[in-house]
Design a protein around this motif. Structure first.
Motif, PDB file in Angstrom:
ATOM      1  N   ASP A 121       0.419   3.185  -6.392  1.00  0.00           N
ATOM      2  CA  ASP A 121      -0.245   3.891  -6.163  1.00  0.00           C
ATOM      3  C   ASP A 121       0.579   5.171  -6.045  1.00  0.00           C
ATOM      4  O   ASP A 121      -0.185   6.299  -6.072  1.00  0.00           O
ATOM      5  CB  ASP A 121      -0.273   3.609  -4.845  1.00  0.00           C
ATOM      6  CG  ASP A 121      -1.343   2.620  -4.282  1.00  0.00           C
ATOM      7  OD1 ASP A 121      -2.432   2.878  -4.498  1.00  0.00           O
ATOM      8  OD2 ASP A 121      -0.828   1.812  -2.890  1.00  0.00           O
ATOM      9  N   GLU A 161       0.875  -1.708   0.110  1.00  0.00           N
ATOM     10  CA  GLU A 161       0.169   0.278   0.053  1.00  0.00           C
ATOM     11  C   GLU A 161       1.204   1.734   0.174  1.00  0.00           C
ATOM     12  O   GLU A 161       2.057   0.916   0.857  1.00  0.00           O
ATOM     13  CB  GLU A 161      -1.250  -0.320   0.891  1.00  0.00           C
ATOM     14  CG  GLU A 161      -1.791   1.185   1.491  1.00  0.00           C
ATOM     15  CD  GLU A 161      -3.029   0.923   2.320  1.00  0.00           C
ATOM     16  OE1 GLU A 161      -4.326   1.906   2.660  1.00  0.00           O
ATOM     17  OE2 GLU A 161      -2.878   0.045   3.635  1.00  0.00           O
ATOM     18  N   LYS A 198     -13.089  -6.208 -14.790  1.00  0.00           N
ATOM     19  CA  LYS A 198     -13.071  -4.939 -13.776  1.00  0.00           C
ATOM     20  C   LYS A 198     -13.618  -3.611 -14.653  1.00  0.00           C
ATOM     21  O   LYS A 198     -13.360  -2.733 -13.966  1.00  0.00           O
ATOM     22  CB  LYS A 198     -11.895  -4.736 -12.619  1.00  0.00           C
ATOM     23  CG  LYS A 198     -11.193  -6.079 -12.031  1.00  0.00           C
ATOM     24  CD  LYS A 198     -10.445  -5.493 -11.030  1.00  0.00           C
ATOM     25  CE  LYS A 198     -10.429  -6.369  -9.483  1.00  0.00           C
ATOM     26  NZ  LYS A 198      -9.742  -5.900  -8.622  1.00  0.00           N
ATOM     27  N   ARG A 243      -3.738  -0.585 -10.302  1.00  0.00           N
ATOM     28  CA  ARG A 243      -4.296  -0.725  -9.527  1.00  0.00           C
ATOM     29  C   ARG A 243      -5.258  -0.251 -10.009  1.00  0.00           C
ATOM     30  O   ARG A 243      -5.083   0.108 -12.007  1.00  0.00           O
ATOM     31  CB  ARG A 243      -3.909   0.830  -8.573  1.00  0.00           C
ATOM     32  CG  ARG A 243      -2.819   0.851  -7.717  1.00  0.00           C
ATOM     33  CD  ARG A 243      -3.388   0.246  -6.394  1.00  0.00           C
ATOM     34  NE  ARG A 243      -2.407  -0.510  -5.318  1.00  0.00           N
ATOM     35  CZ  ARG A 243      -2.145  -1.449  -5.460  1.00  0.00           C
ATOM     36  NH1 ARG A 243      -1.936  -2.495  -5.675  1.00  0.00           N
ATOM     37  NH2 ARG A 243      -1.079  -1.334  -4.034  1.00  0.00           N
ATOM     38  N   GLY A 285      -8.821   2.640 -11.291  1.00  0.00           N
ATOM     39  CA  GLY A 285      -8.987   3.954 -10.455  1.00  0.00           C
ATOM     40  C   GLY A 285     -10.182   4.785 -11.735  1.00  0.00           C
ATOM     41  O   GLY A 285     -10.270   4.473 -12.924  1.00  0.00           O
ATOM     42  N   ASN A 303     -10.148   6.694  -6.767  1.00  0.00           N
ATOM     43  CA  ASN A 303     -10.898   5.664  -6.365  1.00  0.00           C
ATOM     44  C   ASN A 303     -10.516   4.630  -6.387  1.00  0.00           C
ATOM     45  O   ASN A 303     -11.067   3.538  -6.981  1.00  0.00           O
ATOM     46  CB  ASN A 303     -12.513   5.235  -6.889  1.00  0.00           C
ATOM     47  CG  ASN A 303     -13.637   6.222  -6.662  1.00  0.00           C
ATOM     48  OD1 ASN A 303     -13.577   6.726  -5.004  1.00  0.00           O
ATOM     49  ND2 ASN A 303     -14.255   7.143  -7.235  1.00  0.00           N
ATOM     50  N   SER A 304      -8.869   4.263  -6.487  1.00  0.00           N
ATOM     51  CA  SER A 304      -7.519   3.364  -6.645  1.00  0.00           C
ATOM     52  C   SER A 304      -8.148   2.080  -5.969  1.00  0.00           C
ATOM     53  O   SER A 304      -8.358   2.577  -4.305  1.00  0.00           O
ATOM     54  CB  SER A 304      -6.629   4.080  -6.628  1.00  0.00           C
ATOM     55  OG  SER A 304      -5.441   3.288  -7.070  1.00  0.00           O
ATOM     56  N   GLN A 305      -7.879   1.011  -6.224  1.00  0.00           N
ATOM     57  CA  GLN A 305      -8.259   0.260  -6.061  1.00  0.00           C
ATOM     58  C   GLN A 305      -7.832  -1.633  -6.565  1.00  0.00           C
ATOM     59  O   GLN A 305      -6.977  -0.572  -7.769  1.00  0.00           O
ATOM     60  CB  GLN A 305      -9.665  -1.291  -6.318  1.00  0.00           C
ATOM     61  CG  GLN A 305     -11.158   0.325  -5.611  1.00  0.00           C
ATOM     62  CD  GLN A 305     -12.421  -0.102  -5.327  1.00  0.00           C
ATOM     63  OE1 GLN A 305     -12.248  -1.619  -6.263  1.00  0.00           O
ATOM     64  NE2 GLN A 305     -13.255  -0.149  -5.064  1.00  0.00           N
TER      65      GLN A 305
END
Length: 374
Positions: free
Chosen positions: A115, A110, A303, A247, A249, A125-127
């Motif tokens: 990131d 993380e 996704k 990631r 987003g 809204n990064s996942q």
């Protein structure tokens, strides 16, 4: 004498951010050259360790190189001081420069490479794109006299235990009666030797992630009044924090693929990018991966990404992406140079918080990109 941070202290702090357990199996990470058992006056952060980086480190009196890519990746048949990797390694050893490597563990962590890239590109809204590791959770139960229950609960919470969602210091407490008989050689906090005691106690239960378990138990024991602390640790089926590659987003507003490619080039300071897809198509949902993104194409499509921005895409993988109507921006593996800025900032914060203000951190200025755009 200056206030310089110890090498072990610095790397231990780093491994709280990107622990080795997050790395892929057989990844070449950790200390590769030299020793961390020394005071560090100057740290240099780099993407790669090439000869020009070694020369820069020597010129700038660096004690420790922190690199994203390994200087030793495959077994070496020899270490010759006049050619190849041996030349780099010899220079570093002769000048007492240590090299520490964090690769896939820093990709996955993380706040790590992916990131950093998502932030640079302005994604919201990064996942996680592809989960790779879920941290185990444990239930810790400890029996404590009522008079010290609050003290022990505070110790557990301050160690990081009891974090559930956006809530901290979560515990469950059950009152009961504890019994014990102090024998010879004991020094009981409550009771007398040879006499069975009954004490009003509280069973305090909390949840602890694996990474904090040892620290939590140690803090709990140090805050507990008893000479011998009774506690239990149970593994749980509950899932802890998930880590992973890439990631996904969103941009604040949709742009054309061409506009996005130009924006990537500008924000990541690149000479050029390769693009597949309709340049006039609108894109908003963005997947990003710093290194080899070939295996992430299916996850990006699943996704709902409009485009994936990555460091390496194979020719036939690009064809597959086109067939699945997924745009690709191949920005080159060198986009991972964001590590220089991100890791430098992290180390500076660690050094400041430790009070070792005389240790300095620099980002390598040597160019390690093997490709030239014509």
């Amino acid at each position: 004498m200056g206030q310089y941070i110890h090498g072990q202290t610095l790397i231990q702090a780093f491994e709280n951010w990107a622990p080795k357990k997050l790395a892929f199996e057989n990844d070449k990470i950790g200390l590769q050259i030299g020793t961390l058992n020394k005071k560090v006056k100057k740290v240099m952060v780099t993407l790669d360790v090439l000869e020009n980086v070694a020369d820069e480190a020597i010129e700038k009196n660096v004690d420790l190189i922190f690199a994203h890519h390994a200087v030793i990746f495959r077994p070496l048949k020899d270490i010759r001081a006049d050619s190849g990797q041996g030349k780099i390694i010899s220079k570093l050893i002769q000048n007492d420069i240590a090299v520490y490597v964090a690769h896939t563990n820093l990709d996955v962590a993380e706040g790590g490479i992916n990131d950093m890239l998502a932030q640079k590109l302005g994604l919201t809204n990064s996942q996680i794109l592809k989960p790779t590791y879920t941290e185990p959770l444990y239930k810790l139960s400890v029996f404590v006299p009522e008079s010290h229950a609050a003290q022990v609960r505070e110790a557990l919470g301050s160690a990081g235990a009891g974090a559930i969602g956006n809530y901290s210091h979560c515990t469950f407490n059950i009152q009961g009666t504890g019994t014990f008989l102090p024998e010879e050689g004991t020094n009981p906090y409550i009771g007398e030797k040879g006499k069975l005691e009954q004490v009003s106690e509280v069973r305090v239960e909390t949840i602890v992630p694996e990474s904090l378990l040892n620290r939590t138990v140690n803090k709990m024991i140090s805050s507990h009044p008893y000479e011998e602390v009774a506690y239990d640790v149970y593994p749980l089926d509950n899932q802890g924090k998930t880590f992973g590659l890439g990631r996904i987003g969103e941009l604040p507003e949709a742009v054309t693929l061409k506009e996005l490619a130009e924006n990537v080039k500008e924000r990541l300071d690149l000479d050029g990018v390769r693009v597949t897809g309709d340049l006039d198509s609108k894109v908003k949902k963005i997947a990003v991966s710093g290194g080899d993104g070939n295996s992430l194409i299916p996850f990006a499509k699943y996704k709902g990404a409009d485009v994936i921005i990555t460091g390496d895409v194979y020719y036939h993988t690009a064809h597959d992406a086109l067939l699945h109507q997924l745009n690709v921006i191949d920005a080159g593996h060198h986009i991972e140079k964001v590590v220089k800025e991100g890791a430098k900032q992290y180390f500076e914060e660690v050094i400041q918080s430790s009070g070792c203000y005389d240790t300095t951190v620099i980002a390598s200025s040597a160019n390690t990109n093997p490709f030239i755009f014509i």
